[in-house]
Design an enzyme around this catalytic site. Structure first.
Site, PDB file in Angstrom:
ATOM      1  N   GLU A  21     -28.923 -12.075 -16.992  1.00 19.33           N
ATOM      2  CA  GLU A  21     -28.508 -10.719 -16.637  1.00 19.33           C
ATOM      3  C   GLU A  21     -28.300 -10.620 -15.138  1.00 19.33           C
ATOM      4  O   GLU A  21     -29.077 -11.161 -14.352  1.00 19.33           O
ATOM      5  CB  GLU A  21     -29.552  -9.692 -17.073  1.00 19.33           C
ATOM      6  N   TYR A  53     -25.559  -1.505 -15.870  1.00 17.37           N
ATOM      7  CA  TYR A  53     -24.973  -0.232 -15.465  1.00 17.37           C
ATOM      8  C   TYR A  53     -26.060   0.549 -14.743  1.00 17.37           C
ATOM      9  O   TYR A  53     -27.246   0.354 -15.014  1.00 17.37           O
ATOM     10  CB  TYR A  53     -24.562   0.524 -16.738  1.00 17.37           C
ATOM     11  N   ALA A  55     -28.608   3.566 -13.733  1.00 13.61           N
ATOM     12  CA  ALA A  55     -29.418   4.409 -14.614  1.00 13.61           C
ATOM     13  C   ALA A  55     -28.702   5.690 -14.987  1.00 13.61           C
ATOM     14  O   ALA A  55     -28.670   6.113 -16.127  1.00 13.61           O
ATOM     15  CB  ALA A  55     -30.753   4.725 -13.941  1.00 13.61           C
ATOM     16  N   HIS A  82     -22.504  -3.780 -19.613  1.00 17.12           N
ATOM     17  CA  HIS A  82     -23.346  -2.703 -20.135  1.00 17.12           C
ATOM     18  C   HIS A  82     -22.567  -1.390 -20.060  1.00 17.12           C
ATOM     19  O   HIS A  82     -21.787  -1.166 -19.138  1.00 17.12           O
ATOM     20  CB  HIS A  82     -24.612  -2.548 -19.295  1.00 17.12           C
ATOM     21  N   ASP A 114     -31.198   5.593 -18.738  1.00 14.13           N
ATOM     22  CA  ASP A 114     -32.294   6.468 -18.327  1.00 14.13           C
ATOM     23  C   ASP A 114     -31.786   7.882 -18.104  1.00 14.13           C
ATOM     24  O   ASP A 114     -30.731   8.088 -17.494  1.00 14.13           O
ATOM     25  CB  ASP A 114     -32.933   5.954 -17.031  1.00 14.13           C
ATOM     26  N   ALA A 131     -27.407   5.542 -27.969  1.00 13.11           N
ATOM     27  CA  ALA A 131     -26.420   4.465 -27.881  1.00 13.11           C
ATOM     28  C   ALA A 131     -25.573   4.386 -29.150  1.00 13.11           C
ATOM     29  O   ALA A 131     -24.367   4.122 -29.086  1.00 13.11           O
ATOM     30  CB  ALA A 131     -27.126   3.140 -27.632  1.00 13.11           C
ATOM     31  N   LYS A 170     -28.315   1.380 -35.439  1.00 10.87           N
ATOM     32  CA  LYS A 170     -27.370   0.788 -34.479  1.00 10.87           C
ATOM     33  C   LYS A 170     -26.576  -0.339 -35.146  1.00 10.87           C
ATOM     34  O   LYS A 170     -25.362  -0.454 -34.955  1.00 10.87           O
ATOM     35  CB  LYS A 170     -28.116   0.247 -33.260  1.00 10.87           C
ATOM     36  N   GLN A 217     -43.839  -4.832  -8.761  1.00  8.64           N
ATOM     37  CA  GLN A 217     -42.784  -4.949  -9.766  1.00  8.64           C
ATOM     38  C   GLN A 217     -43.346  -4.833 -11.170  1.00  8.64           C
ATOM     39  O   GLN A 217     -42.816  -4.119 -12.021  1.00  8.64           O
ATOM     40  CB  GLN A 217     -42.056  -6.285  -9.605  1.00  8.64           C
TER      41      GLN A 217
END
Length: 295
Positions: A21, A53, A55, A82, A114, A131, A170, A217
């Site tokens: 990614e 993409y 948020a 994305h 988000d 989605a 989905k 993190q």
């Protein structure tokens, strides 16, 4: 190449696709810098690279398409753009589809995204809530569409069976491959995979792994994603509390061991959240290419 075809080919050959990614956060990753990262990735021959993409869905929308297009057209890497829906207006979706097509994009990962902190709430406040609301249009437009899966359930849903039922929807809407959110305990993924199979999910599920690079993190990931921390991770955090470099090395090594174990257990695919770091991608590929007897 379409990612569904890639998974089908890998399954017939008994191989495991490994993907990376990239992310262009708030425009900070320029196209030239992305090209440099992409070149390093290309040397490792990933099965595909996904490009995230923003948020809120507005700050790096063009960059996502440009970077995904560059990866494929210039570097020969299968890419996946994305596409979030939370801030997408219904009348803008056709233009977005046209943009992706013009850029030569074949694969799209459909996500909710988000919810912005200042977003209005209540019925009628969003054209798309989930989605799966945009998946049919993307499939009809000819894209190979993927979707996100949550081994520990979505952070906003405390019922794993409900999360899996939503994942099945989905798939029913047209998603032909699934990429999981990060997790630190492989046993949770194996149990999730079994429950997903019982629920009728047949799309390949690629397991997403992110090395922890520091205490800040990992704290952010736990609160944002709801990923649980197993005892070995907590012990590493305690052992290297005052040694950032050793903690970073331990985090990469832990992720590599996760990847090796997942490969041994015959997962459909492996997805490395690289944080745009070629050294992370390289360490992952080196671990997976080691002879199993040497692991």
């Amino acid at each position: 190449m379409r990612i569904d075809e890639l998974f089908a080919s890998a399954a017939s050959q008994g191989t495991t696709p490994v993907s990376f990614e990239m992310f262009p956060p708030k425009g900070e990753l320029t196209l030239e810098r992305a090209r440099e990262v992409g070149r390093r990735f290309a040397e490792l021959s990933p099965s595909f690279v996904s490009v995230t993409y923003s948020a809120g869905g507005s700050t790096n929308n063009a960059a996502t398409t440009q970077i995904a297009s560059m990866l494929t057209r210039e570097l020969g890497i299968t890419s996946c753009a994305h596409q979030t829906c939370i801030s997408l207006h219904r009348e803008d979706l056709p233009a977005k589809i046209a943009e992706l097509r013009a850029a030569g994009i074949e694969n799209v990962l459909a996500l909710r995204g988000d919810v912005p902190a200042d977003a209005p709430t209540g019925p009628g406040c969003a054209d798309y809530r989930y989605a799966m609301d945009i998946i049919p249009a993307l499939v009809e437009a000819g894209f190979c569409v993927g979707a996100a899966a949550y081994p520990e359930g979505h952070i906003e849903c405390d019922d794993l069976d409900r999360s899996i039922a939503h994942l099945k929807l989905k798939q029913d809407c047209g998603a032909s491959f699934l990429v999981t959110q990060l997790f630190f305990d492989n046993e949770l993924f194996y149990r999730f995979r079994e429950r997903a199979a019982r629920a009728g999910i047949t799309a390949p599920i690629t397991a997403g792994i992110m090395p922890f690079m520091g205490k800040q993190q990992i704290s952010r990931m736990v609160f944002m994603c709801g990923a649980s921390l197993p005892s070995p991770v907590i012990k590493l955090l305690a052992r290297y509390e005052d040694d950032a470099e050793s903690l970073r090395a331990a985090g990469i090594e832990y992720a590599c061991r996760q990847l090796e174990d997942l490969a041994t257990h015959g997962v459909d695919g492996l997805h490395v959240y690289t944080m745009n770091r070629a050294d992370v991608a390289s360490a992952a590929m080196s671990a997976l290419r080691r002879d199993p007897a040497d692991r």
